[in-house]
Write a protein that holds these residues in place. Sequence first.
Motif, PDB file in Angstrom:
ATOM      1  N   LYS A 169       0.810  -1.223   0.000  1.00  0.00           N
ATOM      2  CA  LYS A 169       0.000   0.000   0.000  1.00  0.00           C
ATOM      3  C   LYS A 169       0.844   1.273   0.000  1.00  0.00           C
ATOM      4  O   LYS A 169       0.287   2.369  -0.048  1.00  0.00           O
ATOM      5  N   THR A 170       2.171   1.136   0.089  1.00  0.00           N
ATOM      6  CA  THR A 170       3.010   2.328  -0.020  1.00  0.00           C
ATOM      7  C   THR A 170       3.826   2.261  -1.315  1.00  0.00           C
ATOM      8  O   THR A 170       3.407   2.768  -2.349  1.00  0.00           O
ATOM      9  N   TRP A 171       4.933   1.537  -1.258  1.00  0.00           N
ATOM     10  CA  TRP A 171       5.844   1.474  -2.406  1.00  0.00           C
ATOM     11  C   TRP A 171       5.156   0.992  -3.676  1.00  0.00           C
ATOM     12  O   TRP A 171       5.189   1.651  -4.716  1.00  0.00           O
ATOM     13  N   TYR A 172       4.489  -0.169  -3.567  1.00  0.00           N
ATOM     14  CA  TYR A 172       3.879  -0.768  -4.754  1.00  0.00           C
ATOM     15  C   TYR A 172       2.743   0.108  -5.307  1.00  0.00           C
ATOM     16  O   TYR A 172       2.652   0.336  -6.514  1.00  0.00           O
ATOM     17  N   ALA A 173       1.899   0.618  -4.397  1.00  0.00           N
ATOM     18  CA  ALA A 173       0.775   1.450  -4.843  1.00  0.00           C
ATOM     19  C   ALA A 173       1.288   2.707  -5.543  1.00  0.00           C
ATOM     20  O   ALA A 173       0.768   3.114  -6.587  1.00  0.00           O
ATOM     21  N   GLU A 174       2.352   3.312  -4.981  1.00  0.00           N
ATOM     22  CA  GLU A 174       2.938   4.509  -5.613  1.00  0.00           C
ATOM     23  C   GLU A 174       3.480   4.183  -6.990  1.00  0.00           C
ATOM     24  O   GLU A 174       3.243   4.896  -7.966  1.00  0.00           O
ATOM     25  N   LYS A 175       4.236   3.077  -7.045  1.00  0.00           N
ATOM     26  CA  LYS A 175       4.835   2.613  -8.308  1.00  0.00           C
ATOM     27  C   LYS A 175       3.784   2.406  -9.389  1.00  0.00           C
ATOM     28  O   LYS A 175       3.992   2.733 -10.547  1.00  0.00           O
ATOM     29  N   MET A 176       2.630   1.804  -8.992  1.00  0.00           N
ATOM     30  CA  MET A 176       1.606   1.434  -9.957  1.00  0.00           C
ATOM     31  C   MET A 176       0.574   2.548 -10.146  1.00  0.00           C
ATOM     32  O   MET A 176      -0.346   2.409 -10.958  1.00  0.00           O
ATOM     33  N   GLY A 177       0.700   3.616  -9.348  1.00  0.00           N
ATOM     34  CA  GLY A 177      -0.270   4.708  -9.456  1.00  0.00           C
ATOM     35  C   GLY A 177      -1.668   4.314  -8.992  1.00  0.00           C
ATOM     36  O   GLY A 177      -2.668   4.725  -9.570  1.00  0.00           O
ATOM     37  N   ILE A 178      -1.734   3.467  -7.950  1.00  0.00           N
ATOM     38  CA  ILE A 178      -3.043   3.057  -7.403  1.00  0.00           C
ATOM     39  C   ILE A 178      -3.252   3.777  -6.072  1.00  0.00           C
ATOM     40  O   ILE A 178      -2.348   3.853  -5.249  1.00  0.00           O
TER      41      ILE A 178
ATOM     42  N   PRO B 119       7.001  -7.454  -8.547  1.00  0.00           N
ATOM     43  CA  PRO B 119       8.210  -7.780  -7.780  1.00  0.00           C
ATOM     44  C   PRO B 119       7.897  -8.422  -6.424  1.00  0.00           C
ATOM     45  O   PRO B 119       8.771  -9.023  -5.835  1.00  0.00           O
ATOM     46  N   LEU B 120       6.635  -8.325  -5.944  1.00  0.00           N
ATOM     47  CA  LEU B 120       6.369  -8.781  -4.583  1.00  0.00           C
ATOM     48  C   LEU B 120       6.183 -10.298  -4.508  1.00  0.00           C
ATOM     49  O   LEU B 120       5.811 -10.826  -3.466  1.00  0.00           O
ATOM     50  N   GLY B 121       6.445 -10.956  -5.627  1.00  0.00           N
ATOM     51  CA  GLY B 121       6.358 -12.413  -5.614  1.00  0.00           C
ATOM     52  C   GLY B 121       7.721 -13.075  -5.621  1.00  0.00           C
ATOM     53  O   GLY B 121       7.836 -14.299  -5.714  1.00  0.00           O
ATOM     54  N   ILE B 122       8.774 -12.246  -5.542  1.00  0.00           N
ATOM     55  CA  ILE B 122      10.130 -12.811  -5.551  1.00  0.00           C
ATOM     56  C   ILE B 122      10.557 -13.118  -4.122  1.00  0.00           C
ATOM     57  O   ILE B 122      10.485 -12.257  -3.250  1.00  0.00           O
ATOM     58  N   GLY B 123      10.983 -14.350  -3.901  1.00  0.00           N
ATOM     59  CA  GLY B 123      11.392 -14.739  -2.559  1.00  0.00           C
ATOM     60  C   GLY B 123      12.665 -15.558  -2.584  1.00  0.00           C
ATOM     61  O   GLY B 123      13.009 -16.165  -3.605  1.00  0.00           O
TER      62      GLY B 123
ATOM     63  N   TYR C 274      14.988  -1.499  -0.985  1.00  0.00           N
ATOM     64  CA  TYR C 274      15.793  -0.623  -0.121  1.00  0.00           C
ATOM     65  C   TYR C 274      16.441   0.494  -0.925  1.00  0.00           C
ATOM     66  O   TYR C 274      16.514   1.639  -0.488  1.00  0.00           O
ATOM     67  N   LYS C 275      16.912   0.137  -2.136  1.00  0.00           N
ATOM     68  CA  LYS C 275      17.594   1.123  -2.967  1.00  0.00           C
ATOM     69  C   LYS C 275      16.635   2.236  -3.396  1.00  0.00           C
ATOM     70  O   LYS C 275      16.931   3.422  -3.285  1.00  0.00           O
ATOM     71  N   GLU C 276      15.466   1.808  -3.831  1.00  0.00           N
ATOM     72  CA  GLU C 276      14.514   2.756  -4.400  1.00  0.00           C
ATOM     73  C   GLU C 276      13.731   3.538  -3.349  1.00  0.00           C
ATOM     74  O   GLU C 276      13.297   4.654  -3.594  1.00  0.00           O
ATOM     75  N   TYR C 277      13.482   2.894  -2.181  1.00  0.00           N
ATOM     76  CA  TYR C 277      12.436   3.438  -1.326  1.00  0.00           C
ATOM     77  C   TYR C 277      12.820   3.557   0.146  1.00  0.00           C
ATOM     78  O   TYR C 277      12.673   4.609   0.748  1.00  0.00           O
ATOM     79  N   LEU C 278      13.299   2.463   0.734  1.00  0.00           N
ATOM     80  CA  LEU C 278      13.469   2.457   2.190  1.00  0.00           C
ATOM     81  C   LEU C 278      14.826   2.965   2.674  1.00  0.00           C
ATOM     82  O   LEU C 278      14.974   3.322   3.838  1.00  0.00           O
ATOM     83  N   GLY C 279      15.816   2.978   1.781  1.00  0.00           N
ATOM     84  CA  GLY C 279      17.169   3.335   2.220  1.00  0.00           C
ATOM     85  C   GLY C 279      17.837   2.124   2.837  1.00  0.00           C
ATOM     86  O   GLY C 279      18.065   1.128   2.165  1.00  0.00           O
ATOM     87  N   GLU C 280      18.084   2.204   4.138  1.00  0.00           N
ATOM     88  CA  GLU C 280      18.776   1.114   4.846  1.00  0.00           C
ATOM     89  C   GLU C 280      17.796   0.376   5.763  1.00  0.00           C
ATOM     90  O   GLU C 280      16.818   0.974   6.219  1.00  0.00           O
ATOM     91  N   PRO C 281      18.105  -0.879   6.113  1.00  0.00           N
ATOM     92  CA  PRO C 281      17.299  -1.528   7.157  1.00  0.00           C
ATOM     93  C   PRO C 281      17.336  -0.686   8.433  1.00  0.00           C
ATOM     94  O   PRO C 281      18.392  -0.167   8.810  1.00  0.00           O
TER      95      PRO C 281
END
Lengths: 165, 580
Positions: free
Chosen positions: B333-342, B406-410, B554-561
């Motif tokens: 609801k944050t990163w993915y929604a922003e990315k997809m414009g939802i 991308p949220l299906g990669i594990g 982390y690179k695109e959105y969160l920065g560091e853990p």
Amino acid sequence: MSNKKAGVLFKDTPEQKKKLEEVIAAHKDQPGALMPILQQAQDIYGYLPIEVQTTIAEALDIPLEEVYGVVTFYAQFSLYPKGQYKISVCLGTACYVKGSGSIYDKLQQVLGIGGGECTPDGKFSLEACRCVGACGLAPVMMVNDEVFGKLTADDVEDILAKFGA
Amino acid sequence: MINLKINNIPVSVEPGTTILEAARQLGINIPTLCYLKDINEIGACRICTVEVKNAKGLLPACVYPVNEGMEVFTNTKKVLDARKKNLELLLSVHHKECLSCPRSGSCEFQKLCNDYGISDEHVYEGEKNEYEIDDSAAHMIRDNSKCVLCRRCVAVCRKYQDCGVIGPIDRGFKTHIGSAFEKNLGEVACVSCGQCIAACPTGALQEKDMTDDVWAALSNPEKTVIVQTAPAVRAALGEAFGLPMGTNVEGKMVAALRRIGFAKVFDTVFSADLTIMEEAHELVERIQNGGVLPMITSCSPGWIKYCEHYFPDFIPNLSSCKSPQQMFGAIAKTWYAEKMGIDPKNLVVVSIMPCTAKKFEIGRDDQAAAGVPDVDIALTTRELAKMIKASGLDFNLLPDEKFDEPLGIGAGAGVIFGATGGVMEAALRTANDWLTGTDTPAEKMDFSAVRGTEGIKEATYTVGGVTLKVAICSGLANAKKLLTAVRNGEADYQFIEIMACPGGCVNGGGQPFVPASVKNFTDIRAIRAKALYSEDEAMTIRKSHQNPAIIELYKEYLGEPGSEKAHHILHTSYVARKRY
């Protein structure tokens, strides 16, 4: 099913509390400690409210539900105190054939409690009893020591009104 | 050895063996209803009754030990008549709505009635108790009109989970299962684990079915509905479609979800990897800065609720990380929604979980990174099976498909979260690389001490000059033992993994029903866990910090853990709750 959650307001004295602690300490490490503790706790308080059962459950490190299961299994244990006015309805043979069952039902309905229970204000408790020795007056009920005989269900409200219901 | 005859066939067994177990060695299945091996051996239901030569009356095979020279008969007319009568008497007070009951087909009582040829279900029609359905809890309902008083739920609640919030009340005809002072499940210190549901042979205990809400969302054109599936689901879903226990059905599950109509099919393994990043960071920080230790994992919402009710003094020890389910929703609801414009308000996140406590977790406070709940609907594995059946999909004929990106990669590390010890192993794989500055292949690391289904495991690892003492436990009765030891200063761990359900999520309260006749003689925990460990072994990326989607996030959105943004989105808080 009656509402077992709305209990009568619980008050205990420091002496009662101390006695219960002593009873628990005396039995705590014995196998089967729960029964004697419950019996003596009922002697101390007259009944076994949630506060007393919780104290026992915590002291024995067993679930409250287990304590409650035992209390509701045995007829000797009561969840309710006796009220200021203790009502007993005779369900002995003579009274029963004369219709004391409907008087007992009516009392439960008017007071909003089941047999063995007490109204939340602590005023009335209700129980069934066997013959009070006044079969000639059947059907009979007692409020504390006062006997009311030759009753019909319609008399119930008037009698309760006498005691401030 | 004890020598006896069962149906005139000789057999030798160890002393202490019950008639039930001895008969099994001859391929004779004696039916049971109340019996659960090791935890509910009360001989109450009398369905397992057998005839023994020279014995007075019929004997309960489930608890009766064999004697030398004993002659047992398991299928005489007398035995069959007795079983039938017992079933008819149970039926006489049973709320018979078998056509619409969710347990129809999986009900052990129904099966026994079929097996023993009950032809008249109304033969003893008479007085019945009236019960209100208890739907006060977030995760389940109780309908005592379908209860057979076997007490299997009571046994698991007390013995596996140390909660004991349910038990028998009153006596005789009035006996019923409930909580002290007739309180509802929502009012007592129930942890929502659902082990009672998994133990129930009938429809008396059921999860709160939310499948209608999912169908409604799927047919709402304004909503984008995405789904995540927990690792343990793929290890058990196949059982609902007749596949052998331990079959990994990941590919078919993904295909089914896509055909049901989810816009994207994602994997909670992704957010399990994310959990490792945040949790490992938190652990290192606590060790370096003198934080509260041992740190305890926070993936299992049943465990979290138990801690809040029963061990509130350990709340500072809980990792502040949200569970993988909630981390997934928060990122969606944050990163993915922003990315997809939802608009996050129009994004519906459904999760498929082996767990009923997840239904409670989605409604907790401080679980709304985007100002709307992180997860909207949590379904159990059983509810997913129901949806697949309602869709008319022939599950076993579906192709194997892959999760969406991308949220299906594990990574393999996230896959093994579903088994007890999995979170610990995943964390250690990452900690090892971080602390040694190497890239050690997972197969070169020996973490066998943290695997297996024992209730409490402990191990000490020295990596990169740091010695880490860890413990893993599953089943809350084991958690009680472990925490009591920590509280008394008898154990000094830095890191503890706790899962509410014995064996971890693979044995969760939301997994497909396994009848007691199978459960009593099979370790379902180990068989389902094996499916996850095999998947992990076959993967090329097996460490969370090497998951490319995590690196990108982390690179695109969160920065560091552990960054401020990560804290805001991925961490939560806890609250002490009343025990009584």
